[in-house]
Design a protein around this motif. Structure first.
Motif, PDB file in Angstrom:
ATOM      1  N   PRO A 112       0.806  -1.233   0.000  1.00 52.21           N
ATOM      2  CA  PRO A 112       0.000   0.000   0.000  1.00 52.21           C
ATOM      3  C   PRO A 112       0.836   1.279   0.000  1.00 52.21           C
ATOM      4  O   PRO A 112       0.467   2.257  -0.656  1.00 52.21           O
ATOM      5  CB  PRO A 112      -0.827  -0.132   1.281  1.00 52.21           C
ATOM      6  N   LEU A 113       1.962   1.286   0.706  1.00 49.12           N
ATOM      7  CA  LEU A 113       2.814   2.476   0.726  1.00 49.12           C
ATOM      8  C   LEU A 113       3.358   2.772  -0.667  1.00 49.12           C
ATOM      9  O   LEU A 113       3.412   3.937  -1.089  1.00 49.12           O
ATOM     10  CB  LEU A 113       3.964   2.282   1.717  1.00 49.12           C
ATOM     11  N   THR A 114       3.742   1.732  -1.397  1.00 47.27           N
ATOM     12  CA  THR A 114       4.217   1.928  -2.762  1.00 47.27           C
ATOM     13  C   THR A 114       3.095   2.436  -3.657  1.00 47.27           C
ATOM     14  O   THR A 114       3.299   3.336  -4.484  1.00 47.27           O
ATOM     15  CB  THR A 114       4.784   0.611  -3.335  1.00 47.27           C
ATOM     16  N   GLN A 115       1.915   1.879  -3.512  1.00 42.51           N
ATOM     17  CA  GLN A 115       0.778   2.321  -4.325  1.00 42.51           C
ATOM     18  C   GLN A 115       0.465   3.793  -4.080  1.00 42.51           C
ATOM     19  O   GLN A 115       0.198   4.550  -5.025  1.00 42.51           O
ATOM     20  CB  GLN A 115      -0.432   1.439  -4.026  1.00 42.51           C
ATOM     21  N   ALA A 116       0.545   4.216  -2.819  1.00 39.20           N
ATOM     22  CA  ALA A 116       0.328   5.631  -2.515  1.00 39.20           C
ATOM     23  C   ALA A 116       1.441   6.477  -3.121  1.00 39.20           C
ATOM     24  O   ALA A 116       1.197   7.576  -3.629  1.00 39.20           O
ATOM     25  CB  ALA A 116       0.275   5.833  -0.999  1.00 39.20           C
ATOM     26  N   ILE A 174      -2.531  27.506   1.445  1.00 39.40           N
ATOM     27  CA  ILE A 174      -3.627  27.348   2.400  1.00 39.40           C
ATOM     28  C   ILE A 174      -4.719  26.497   1.765  1.00 39.40           C
ATOM     29  O   ILE A 174      -5.010  26.613   0.583  1.00 39.40           O
ATOM     30  CB  ILE A 174      -4.177  28.730   2.795  1.00 39.40           C
ATOM     31  N   GLY A 175      -5.295  25.598   2.550  1.00 36.60           N
ATOM     32  CA  GLY A 175      -6.390  24.787   2.028  1.00 36.60           C
ATOM     33  C   GLY A 175      -6.418  23.388   2.600  1.00 36.60           C
ATOM     34  O   GLY A 175      -5.848  23.100   3.660  1.00 36.60           O
ATOM     35  N   CYS A 176      -7.099  22.516   1.869  1.00 31.58           N
ATOM     36  CA  CYS A 176      -7.337  21.130   2.291  1.00 31.58           C
ATOM     37  C   CYS A 176      -6.404  20.187   1.549  1.00 31.58           C
ATOM     38  O   CYS A 176      -6.185  20.339   0.342  1.00 31.58           O
ATOM     39  CB  CYS A 176      -8.795  20.757   2.027  1.00 31.58           C
ATOM     40  N   TYR A 177      -5.888  19.186   2.264  1.00 27.85           N
ATOM     41  CA  TYR A 177      -4.967  18.209   1.682  1.00 27.85           C
ATOM     42  C   TYR A 177      -5.440  16.788   1.988  1.00 27.85           C
ATOM     43  O   TYR A 177      -5.877  16.492   3.106  1.00 27.85           O
ATOM     44  CB  TYR A 177      -3.546  18.408   2.225  1.00 27.85           C
ATOM     45  N   GLN A 178      -5.344  15.944   0.979  1.00 22.65           N
ATOM     46  CA  GLN A 178      -5.689  14.525   1.133  1.00 22.65           C
ATOM     47  C   GLN A 178      -4.398  13.740   1.346  1.00 22.65           C
ATOM     48  O   GLN A 178      -3.437  13.894   0.599  1.00 22.65           O
ATOM     49  CB  GLN A 178      -6.399  14.010  -0.112  1.00 22.65           C
ATOM     50  N   GLU A 179      -4.387  12.879   2.368  1.00 21.70           N
ATOM     51  CA  GLU A 179      -3.248  11.995   2.589  1.00 21.70           C
ATOM     52  C   GLU A 179      -3.523  10.699   1.839  1.00 21.70           C
ATOM     53  O   GLU A 179      -4.562  10.069   2.034  1.00 21.70           O
ATOM     54  CB  GLU A 179      -3.047  11.734   4.086  1.00 21.70           C
ATOM     55  N   LEU A 180      -2.588  10.292   0.961  1.00 26.02           N
ATOM     56  CA  LEU A 180      -2.855   9.202   0.026  1.00 26.02           C
ATOM     57  C   LEU A 180      -2.615   7.814   0.597  1.00 26.02           C
ATOM     58  O   LEU A 180      -3.125   6.835   0.055  1.00 26.02           O
ATOM     59  CB  LEU A 180      -1.984   9.387  -1.229  1.00 26.02           C
ATOM     60  N   HIS A 181      -1.859   7.695   1.658  1.00 26.60           N
ATOM     61  CA  HIS A 181      -1.520   6.371   2.195  1.00 26.60           C
ATOM     62  C   HIS A 181      -2.605   5.881   3.162  1.00 26.60           C
ATOM     63  O   HIS A 181      -3.125   4.774   3.026  1.00 26.60           O
ATOM     64  CB  HIS A 181      -0.162   6.433   2.885  1.00 26.60           C
ATOM     65  N   HIS A 182      -2.962   6.714   4.142  1.00 24.67           N
ATOM     66  CA  HIS A 182      -3.933   6.303   5.160  1.00 24.67           C
ATOM     67  C   HIS A 182      -5.316   6.902   4.943  1.00 24.67           C
ATOM     68  O   HIS A 182      -6.274   6.487   5.599  1.00 24.67           O
ATOM     69  CB  HIS A 182      -3.416   6.671   6.554  1.00 24.67           C
ATOM     70  N   GLY A 183      -5.433   7.899   4.071  1.00 20.46           N
ATOM     71  CA  GLY A 183      -6.738   8.362   3.660  1.00 20.46           C
ATOM     72  C   GLY A 183      -7.357   9.469   4.487  1.00 20.46           C
ATOM     73  O   GLY A 183      -8.539   9.769   4.301  1.00 20.46           O
ATOM     74  N   PHE A 184      -6.620  10.106   5.376  1.00 24.73           N
ATOM     75  CA  PHE A 184      -7.212  11.192   6.151  1.00 24.73           C
ATOM     76  C   PHE A 184      -6.949  12.537   5.469  1.00 24.73           C
ATOM     77  O   PHE A 184      -6.260  12.614   4.457  1.00 24.73           O
ATOM     78  CB  PHE A 184      -6.679  11.200   7.590  1.00 24.73           C
TER      79      PHE A 184
END
Length: 461
Positions: free
Chosen positions: A341-345, A407-417
């Protein structure tokens, strides 16, 4: 190729890859740590490209995997050598050719390779073929009589073991002392190589990896590569003992960056310092990005053939994440590593940040205690950030500044938060919400990497 007891191999490249294009300028906030060299890639490769090594997988099986590989973000699929080879089923037998005029063996035949290429092209994927041109197979009496279908005794160097301190021995000795070394200075041998490349090109292949390139003189590649159209991608395997040795080939084509690999093995190990990965080419710890295929694993490393390896599996996974997070070079991912999963992210981050500049941000500018050998922060323009923590414990900071990000919103790609960056009453940009806890600051899990990518603000609401 069979590499038991072998120390190194190399790649070569020809000056027909002339066009290199610059990716965007680095972030405007340069400082002593971090303005990275502007990495470039050959004109035949796009910034978002990633190579997947379908090692020792039959062509029909690779064809079935193409939709999934495309969805994950891979663009080049590298297959193992297809020529008639040593009849053993073992992987190393594919790296011991018997007849380059025949495409047949455990991986498939000429029609199955052609079908794979055509299917890949319909899905806008490209196929690279691993080619072995340095030597022939150690099978039956062939090393004694040297009577191969297209070669005879006059086409080989005299048998000798390789002395790696002697450049001539490296290019003319027999690998493992028992793999017949082709006389690659011979016009006839070079023509046979051209014939083989043209045979593969006629099937529609999109490029080549040259196995054991270090064991062939650079002039050989300069002689045969004009056969390959400029739009095809080629690179070589050169396990340079020194940067000088590697640079014998980098003027011809990109090569596998074993210098960066060694640097990563040390950096991610217990007691290593991730800050050694900041612009490593400027510290003579890696090749320039224009010349490098960057990787943490390949078939030789996986099979324990090269005498170099990461201390733990997680070290290797974090190194894969690093080559995908930074901008220099063309990332290469080995077979099973693509399932992590870490590689996929990391692949997703690489593709989304492909045209963004890069800055290694000092930890001291982010949070108290973040200037650490265990932490690394890679900004990609003002829209992305990769965070690394190789320590056994989480890094927790109640206040985290983000001077380089918008400034703004960010998506974390590995864990999804999600993460929110806001401006405080002093004008500084800080993280005001980290994940689902509504807490400010940051928390990087132990032995992990995170990938933040700017997204729509409503994702954080």
């Amino acid at each position: 190729m069979k590499r038991l007891g072998k120390r190194a191999r190399s790649l070569l490249s020809f000056g027909f890859i002339l066009a290199f294009w610059l990716i965007a300028a680095c972030s405007t906030s340069a400082h002593s740590w971090g303005q990275s060299l502007d990495a470039t890639v050959p004109s035949t490769v796009q910034p978002a490209d990633v190579i997947y090594q379908a090692f020792d997988i039959p062509f029909d099986q690779v064809k079935a995997q193409l939709p999934q590989l495309k969805q994950q973000g891979y663009t080049y699929i590298q297959v193992s050598p297809p020529q008639k080879s040593h009849p053993a089923e073992n992987w190393w037998a594919r790296y011991q050719p018997i007849d380059h005029t025949l495409l047949q063996g455990p991986l498939g035949d000429e029609p199955s390779l052609r079908s794979l290429i055509r299917t890949a092209h319909r899905q806008h994927l490209k196929i690279l073929v691993d080619v072995v041109l340095n030597h022939m197979a150690n099978y039956a009496d062939l090393p004694k009589n040297l009577n191969y279908p297209r070669f005879s005794a006059q086409d080989f160097h005299p048998q000798s073991c390789i002395n790696y301190r002697d450049r001539r021995s490296v290019t003319q000795g027999w690998l493992n002392c028992d793999l017949p070394d082709l006389n690659t200075s011979s016009a006839y041998v070079r023509q046979e190589a051209k014939n083989y490349l043209n045979k593969l090109l006629a099937l529609g292949v999109d490029g080549f990896r040259f196995d054991a390139a270090k064991h062939i003189e650079p002039d050989y590649f300069k002689a045969i590569l004009p056969e390959v159209p400029a739009q095809k991608f080629v690179y070589g395997e050169v396990i340079g003992e020194t940067l000088a040795e590697s640079h014998e080939y980098t003027g011809i084509f990109p090569i596998s960056d074993f210098h960066l690999l060694r640097t990563m093995i040390t950096a991610f190990s217990l007691g290593g310092d991730l800050r050694s990965l900041i612009n490593p080419a400027t510290q003579q710890n890696a090749l320039p990005g224009t010349q490098a295929i960057v990787f943490a694993n390949n078939h030789d490393l996986q099979e324990g053939q090269l005498g170099m390896q990461f201390a733990t599996e997680r070290d290797k996974q974090l190194a894969n994440a690093f080559v995908l997070a930074q901008r220099a070079g063309i990332p290469f991912i080995y077979l099973d590593d693509a399932k992590v999963p870490l590689t996929q992210a990391g692949v997703a981050f690489h593709r989304q940040m492909a045209r963004q500049p890069q800055l290694f941000r000092p930890g001291s500018e982010i949070a108290s205690g973040a200037d650490s050998a265990n932490l690394l922060f890679i900004e990609r323009g003002d829209r992305g950030l990769a965070l690394f923590n190789k320590a056994a414990e989480a890094f927790d900071a109640p206040i985290a500044r983000m001077p380089g990000l918008a400034i703004g919103c960010y998506q974390e790609l590995h864990h999804g938060f999600t993460v929110t960056i806001s401006q405080d009453n002093t004008g500084q940009k800080t993280i005001t919400r980290w994940g689902h806890t509504q807490r400010p600051g940051m928390q990087i899990p132990p032995r992990d990497a995170l990938f933040l990518v700017k997204t729509r603000r409503k994702a954080c609401s």
